[in-house]
Design a protein around this motif. Structure first.
Motif, PDB file in Angstrom:
ATOM      1  N   GLY A   1      -4.987  -2.812   6.740  1.00  0.00           N
ATOM      2  CA  GLY A   1      -4.691  -1.576   6.033  1.00  0.00           C
ATOM      3  C   GLY A   1      -5.055  -0.324   6.807  1.00  0.00           C
ATOM      4  O   GLY A   1      -5.172   0.751   6.202  1.00  0.00           O
TER       5      GLY A   1
ATOM      6  N   LYS B   1      -6.988   0.964   2.456  1.00  0.00           N
ATOM      7  CA  LYS B   1      -7.684   0.128   1.478  1.00  0.00           C
ATOM      8  C   LYS B   1      -9.019   0.737   1.053  1.00  0.00           C
ATOM      9  O   LYS B   1      -9.732   0.163   0.239  1.00  0.00           O
TER      10      LYS B   1
ATOM     11  N   LEU C   1       0.860  -1.186   0.000  1.00  0.00           N
ATOM     12  CA  LEU C   1       0.000   0.000   0.000  1.00  0.00           C
ATOM     13  C   LEU C   1       0.892   1.230   0.000  1.00  0.00           C
ATOM     14  O   LEU C   1       1.972   1.237   0.617  1.00  0.00           O
TER      15      LEU C   1
END
Length: 545
Positions: free
Chosen positions: A79, A93, A57
């Protein structure tokens, strides 16, 4: 007049074109083992890359709150990234959504190509960024979060947005949350925009102007529900409009206003009626006329997009304004106004002759001077009021034993200058309003008389160069240090009013106005009166027994 920001035009033109992705190779996957973080700088951006068990990420490394490095935060396998400085949490996310507020962190599309991590650093189109930031700005206004408002305005300024449009939007967000209509926030906005225009090319000072204007609106409407205006329309009639305001009939006054705008009338067409309504009584110690004048300035600067909300709130304030001429202290005002004639005794209007007069004496003296040109009487009253302000007895603002009627402070005196400024502005356009306006200036003069010490020496406050004085004084506004908006806006409004009136005044009046301003700026101002408040509350409570 409203001007088009070239940066906005260019940004919008660019955003209308196709926006291809812009992928850059930031690092090798070997540089970011599972459970670690890496910071990379590419294309002017500082990126934080997080390696999870199921992939990678990427987001901006700087927290949108105060700029601390998110690479030092904690990341979960879901996330969720926590900034450890203030516990802000972002769902990387879900497009970096802030789980505790509206300021999300920007995330970036990421791909792994042959063992390398590639990130698309292309910025979104202008419209997408602008819409998102304006939504966050509205949330910051609702929350009355001064720092958050400043951050969103800064982002919009860097984006190339027209900051004056954001003042217009703030008015749209707040005008129906003002239960009794206009406040100093809107009047102050007109003056902050004057300073904004005076500092073209200085983005920092311009941002301060917009922040103070929008921040004040947020403060005045915090946790306020909506107070809807009627949506009815009536064909406009000056007589009916003025009567509706006199009868405190908001729905009728608003429906007539809507009818006027629907007929194609605008503020300049309605200005005379609005000014007449403001001076129909000694309304709210002059605020009504000040607001009418500032409404015109605000509409001229922001454009017709803001005319409806500005005039709706103004009309509401005219309906609900307090009418001081109805209380015993000022009842002589109506008597003197009713006997005002086109000509009178040949009495010269000199400001010295208005010194140390009571309310009734000030009214009679003004009426007896009516043979003079109204502007001559105006200047005499302006100078006399400035002289009172110069000699304000500070003991009254510190008193803890006075009656409620005698709760007088510096802000009470500043209204004499801001009202005078509105009087000259409106009466030069509509001369038939001079009698009521001049008599209301006399009310100010007599009302403040008990709170001045005319024998106190004030020579030290004299100013040798008014132009330099106002230039230096206005600089103070950009870091005024006043916690209350009501104080900072009075500094702003009074300075601009005094500067304007000084330009129109003779040398002696200019001296008095500027010296009064100098003493106001250089004197202590007590705002919270704990002991006095308790003592007056106890006295009032006893009246109920």
């Amino acid at each position: 007049m409203k001007t088009l920001n070239p940066a906005v035009t260019e940004a919008k033109e660019q955003s209308s074109k196709a926006r291809p992705a812009h992928w850059v190779n930031v690092c090798s996957t070997k540089d970011v083992p599972e459970g670690t973080t890496k910071v990379c700088r590419r294309e002017g951006k500082q990126l934080a890359i997080f390696a999870l068990s199921d992939g990678y990420l990427a987001c901006n490394n700087r927290c949108p709150h105060q700029g601390y490095p998110l690479s030092e935060g904690c990341m979960t396998e879901d996330g969720i990234l926590t900034c450890n400085w203030h516990n802000w949490k972002f769902d990387l996310k879900s497009n970096g959504k802030n789980l505790k507020g509206s300021e999300s962190v920007r995330t970036y599309p990421l791909e792994v190509r042959g063992g390398d991590i590639w990130i698309d650093v292309q910025d979104p189109p202008f419209e997408e960024q602008y819409s998102s930031l304006v939504g966050c700005l509205e949330k910051s206004v609702r929350d009355n979060s001064y720092d958050h408002i400043a951050r969103e305005l800064s982002r919009l300024q860097l984006l190339g947005a027209d900051l004056t449009d954001l003042v217009a939007k703030a008015i749209e967000w707040t005008f129906d949350r003002l239960e009794y209509g206009w406040t100093h926030a809107y009047a102050g906005a007109a003056d902050w925009l004057t300073l904004f225009d005076a500092h073209m090319g200085d983005p920092e000072k311009q941002l301060i102007c917009i922040l103070e204007a929008v921040g004040h609106m947020a403060d005045d409407t915090l946790r306020r529900p909506r107070y809807p205006y009627t949506t009815n329309f009536r064909p406009y009639s000056s007589v009916e409009f003025l009567d509706a305001i006199e009868q405190e009939d908001e729905d009728k006054a608003v429906s007539l206003l809507r009818g006027a705008l629907d007929q194609g009338l605008h503020y300049p067409d309605l200005e005379e009626d609005l000014s007449s309504a403001a001076l129909a009584h000694y309304n709210d110690f002059g605020h009504a006329l000040i607001y009418v004048a500032k409404a015109g300035q605000l509409i001229a600067r922001l454009g017709e997009q803001s005319e409806m909300p500005i005039l709706l709130a103004l009309t509401r304030s005219l309906v609900y304004t307090t009418r001081e001429d109805q209380i015993p202290q000022f009842r002589h005002y109506s008597i003197v106004l009713n006997k005002w004639e086109a000509c009178g005794n040949e009495t010269t209007a000199r400001w010295q002759d208005f010194r140390d007069l009571s309310i009734n004496q000030s009214l009679e003296k003004t009426e007896s001077s009516r043979s003079n040109d109204p502007t001559v009487i105006y200047e005499a009253l302006l100078a006399a009021n400035a002289n009172n302000m110069l000699h304000f007895d500070l003991g009254f603002q510190d008193s803890t034993t006075n009656n409620i009627d005698d709760n007088v402070g510096w802000l009470s005196f500043t209204h004499t200058l801001t009202f005078a400024n509105a009087v000259r502005s409106q009466c030069e356009k509509f001369p038939q309003l001079w009698p009521s306006a001049l008599l209301q200036m006399a009310c100010f003069l007599g009302r403040n008389k008990p709170y001045v010490d005319l024998n106190s020496p004030q020579e030290n406050w004299s100013v040798s160069s008014p132009q330099a004085f106002y230039q230096d004084a206005l600089e103070i506004l950009f870091d005024h240090g006043k916690e209350e908006f009501i104080v900072s806006v009075h500094l702003l409004k009074t300075l601009l009013a005094a500067r304007t009136e000084s330009l129109h005044a003779d040398v002696e009046t200019r001296h008095l106005v500027t010296a009064a301003m100098n003493r106001f700026l250089g004197s202590p101002m007590k705002r919270k009166h704990v002991l006095r408040t308790v003592r007056q509350a106890r006295q009032t409570a006893k009246l109920d027994l």
